[in-house]
Each structure stands twice: as C-alpha cells, then as structure tokens.
Design a protein around this motif. Structure first.
Motif, PDB file in Angstrom:
ATOM      1  N   TRP A  55     -37.724  14.697  28.107  1.00  0.00           N
ATOM      2  CA  TRP A  55     -36.723  13.754  28.582  1.00  0.00           C
ATOM      3  C   TRP A  55     -37.280  12.966  29.756  1.00  0.00           C
ATOM      4  O   TRP A  55     -37.351  13.453  30.871  1.00  0.00           O
ATOM      5  CB  TRP A  55     -35.446  14.491  28.985  1.00  0.00           C
ATOM      6  N   ALA A  56     -37.673  11.751  29.494  1.00  0.00           N
ATOM      7  CA  ALA A  56     -38.157  10.837  30.532  1.00  0.00           C
ATOM      8  C   ALA A  56     -37.046   9.829  30.780  1.00  0.00           C
ATOM      9  O   ALA A  56     -37.110   8.684  30.346  1.00  0.00           O
ATOM     10  CB  ALA A  56     -39.448  10.158  30.075  1.00  0.00           C
ATOM     11  N   ASP A  57     -35.980  10.295  31.452  1.00  0.00           N
ATOM     12  CA  ASP A  57     -34.781   9.465  31.609  1.00  0.00           C
ATOM     13  C   ASP A  57     -34.490   9.099  33.065  1.00  0.00           C
ATOM     14  O   ASP A  57     -33.373   8.729  33.399  1.00  0.00           O
ATOM     15  CB  ASP A  57     -33.585  10.151  30.977  1.00  0.00           C
ATOM     16  N   SER A  58     -35.477   9.238  33.924  1.00  0.00           N
ATOM     17  CA  SER A  58     -35.353   8.882  35.351  1.00  0.00           C
ATOM     18  C   SER A  58     -34.256   9.655  36.066  1.00  0.00           C
ATOM     19  O   SER A  58     -33.736   9.221  37.071  1.00  0.00           O
ATOM     20  CB  SER A  58     -35.131   7.378  35.528  1.00  0.00           C
ATOM     21  N   GLY A  59     -33.887  10.803  35.539  1.00  0.00           N
ATOM     22  CA  GLY A  59     -32.900  11.660  36.188  1.00  0.00           C
ATOM     23  C   GLY A  59     -31.481  11.501  35.705  1.00  0.00           C
ATOM     24  O   GLY A  59     -30.587  12.201  36.169  1.00  0.00           O
ATOM     25  N   PHE A  60     -31.230  10.594  34.753  1.00  0.00           N
ATOM     26  CA  PHE A  60     -29.861  10.389  34.273  1.00  0.00           C
ATOM     27  C   PHE A  60     -29.269  11.656  33.672  1.00  0.00           C
ATOM     28  O   PHE A  60     -28.089  11.935  33.836  1.00  0.00           O
ATOM     29  CB  PHE A  60     -29.795   9.260  33.242  1.00  0.00           C
ATOM     30  N   GLY A  61     -30.066  12.428  32.955  1.00  0.00           N
ATOM     31  CA  GLY A  61     -29.557  13.632  32.316  1.00  0.00           C
ATOM     32  C   GLY A  61     -29.098  14.692  33.296  1.00  0.00           C
ATOM     33  O   GLY A  61     -28.228  15.490  33.003  1.00  0.00           O
ATOM     34  N   VAL A  62     -29.644  14.690  34.489  1.00  0.00           N
ATOM     35  CA  VAL A  62     -29.294  15.670  35.501  1.00  0.00           C
ATOM     36  C   VAL A  62     -28.233  15.132  36.452  1.00  0.00           C
ATOM     37  O   VAL A  62     -27.289  15.826  36.791  1.00  0.00           O
ATOM     38  CB  VAL A  62     -30.553  16.085  36.302  1.00  0.00           C
ATOM     39  N   ARG A  63     -28.384  13.895  36.878  1.00  0.00           N
ATOM     40  CA  ARG A  63     -27.513  13.364  37.924  1.00  0.00           C
ATOM     41  C   ARG A  63     -26.503  12.343  37.467  1.00  0.00           C
ATOM     42  O   ARG A  63     -25.642  11.949  38.239  1.00  0.00           O
ATOM     43  CB  ARG A  63     -28.376  12.744  39.021  1.00  0.00           C
ATOM     44  N   GLY A  64     -26.584  11.845  36.253  1.00  0.00           N
ATOM     45  CA  GLY A  64     -25.648  10.816  35.823  1.00  0.00           C
ATOM     46  C   GLY A  64     -26.039   9.456  36.394  1.00  0.00           C
ATOM     47  O   GLY A  64     -27.129   9.273  36.905  1.00  0.00           O
ATOM     48  N   ILE A  65     -25.122   8.513  36.343  1.00  0.00           N
ATOM     49  CA  ILE A  65     -25.413   7.160  36.818  1.00  0.00           C
ATOM     50  C   ILE A  65     -24.897   6.988  38.235  1.00  0.00           C
ATOM     51  O   ILE A  65     -23.703   7.107  38.494  1.00  0.00           O
ATOM     52  CB  ILE A  65     -24.768   6.105  35.894  1.00  0.00           C
ATOM     53  N   GLY A  66     -25.792   6.727  39.148  1.00  0.00           N
ATOM     54  CA  GLY A  66     -25.419   6.365  40.509  1.00  0.00           C
ATOM     55  C   GLY A  66     -25.126   7.505  41.461  1.00  0.00           C
ATOM     56  O   GLY A  66     -25.139   7.309  42.661  1.00  0.00           O
ATOM     57  N   SER A  67     -24.831   8.689  40.956  1.00  0.00           N
ATOM     58  CA  SER A  67     -24.570   9.810  41.854  1.00  0.00           C
ATOM     59  C   SER A  67     -24.848  11.115  41.124  1.00  0.00           C
ATOM     60  O   SER A  67     -24.947  11.144  39.910  1.00  0.00           O
ATOM     61  CB  SER A  67     -23.119   9.792  42.346  1.00  0.00           C
ATOM     62  N   ALA A  68     -24.918  12.163  41.901  1.00  0.00           N
ATOM     63  CA  ALA A  68     -25.193  13.467  41.309  1.00  0.00           C
ATOM     64  C   ALA A  68     -24.034  13.895  40.419  1.00  0.00           C
ATOM     65  O   ALA A  68     -22.877  13.751  40.799  1.00  0.00           O
ATOM     66  CB  ALA A  68     -25.413  14.494  42.408  1.00  0.00           C
ATOM     67  N   ALA A  69     -24.333  14.400  39.247  1.00  0.00           N
ATOM     68  CA  ALA A  69     -23.282  14.896  38.358  1.00  0.00           C
ATOM     69  C   ALA A  69     -22.543  16.027  39.063  1.00  0.00           C
ATOM     70  O   ALA A  69     -23.154  16.936  39.594  1.00  0.00           O
ATOM     71  CB  ALA A  69     -23.887  15.374  37.044  1.00  0.00           C
ATOM     72  N   GLY A  70     -21.247  15.955  39.114  1.00  0.00           N
ATOM     73  CA  GLY A  70     -20.462  16.995  39.770  1.00  0.00           C
ATOM     74  C   GLY A  70     -20.334  16.820  41.265  1.00  0.00           C
ATOM     75  O   GLY A  70     -19.794  17.673  41.944  1.00  0.00           O
ATOM     76  N   GLY A  71     -20.839  15.748  41.825  1.00  0.00           N
ATOM     77  CA  GLY A  71     -20.711  15.511  43.262  1.00  0.00           C
ATOM     78  C   GLY A  71     -22.042  15.459  43.972  1.00  0.00           C
ATOM     79  O   GLY A  71     -23.095  15.505  43.355  1.00  0.00           O
TER      80      GLY A  71
END
Length: 79
Positions: free
Chosen positions: A55-71
């Motif tokens: 997964w070369a997604d620049s962190g979207f899979g872990v953090r979502g768009i614009g902020s950390a997933a879950g806060g």
C-alpha cells in the motif's frame, strides 16, 4: 514518441493546489517515489513475498484524509 505525445496531447497537472495539506505524509509523491518499492518486489530479496499488496497510499489508509483516523490523540507527545 510515447504516451500523450504520440496523441498530440500535453499532460495536465491533475493535483489540486493545497493537496499536500490533506495528504497525511504532507507531500505529493512523484513517480520516482514509487520506484524503490517496485525494485524491491522485482528483486531476489522479495522472493518469499507472494500474494501481498504493497500500500503506497501516502498514509491515507492509516490516517484518512486531512487528519488522523479516530482523532489526533496519537499525535500527543506526553503519552
């Protein structure tokens, strides 16, 4: 001649201004940023790697768009 040039077309920049602000890693990747991963997968060092997705997604899979997933609690240094 290859790519868009053979179709008498010129490339356009499809990245919106400010996009790096919503990309979790903070930058817009260039094609050469993906090269080392492809070289690894094609190398003898990856001979045991089968059926995997890299997964070369620049962190979207872990953090979502614009902020950390879950806060943003994970960003606190005092934990």
């Amino acid at each position: 001649m290859e790519g868009l040039k053979c179709l008498s077309q010129s490339p356009i920049d499809a990245v919106l201004p400010g996009a790096e602000k919503v990309i979790p890693m903070g930058f817009i990747p260039e094609p050469e940023d993906y090269g080392p991963a492809f070289v690894y997968l094609a190398s003898p060092g990856a001979r045991l790697v089968t059926g995997e997705c890299l997964w070369a997604d620049s962190g979207f899979g872990v953090r979502g768009i614009g902020s950390a997933a879950g806060g943003t609690d994970l960003l606190r240094a005092d934990l």
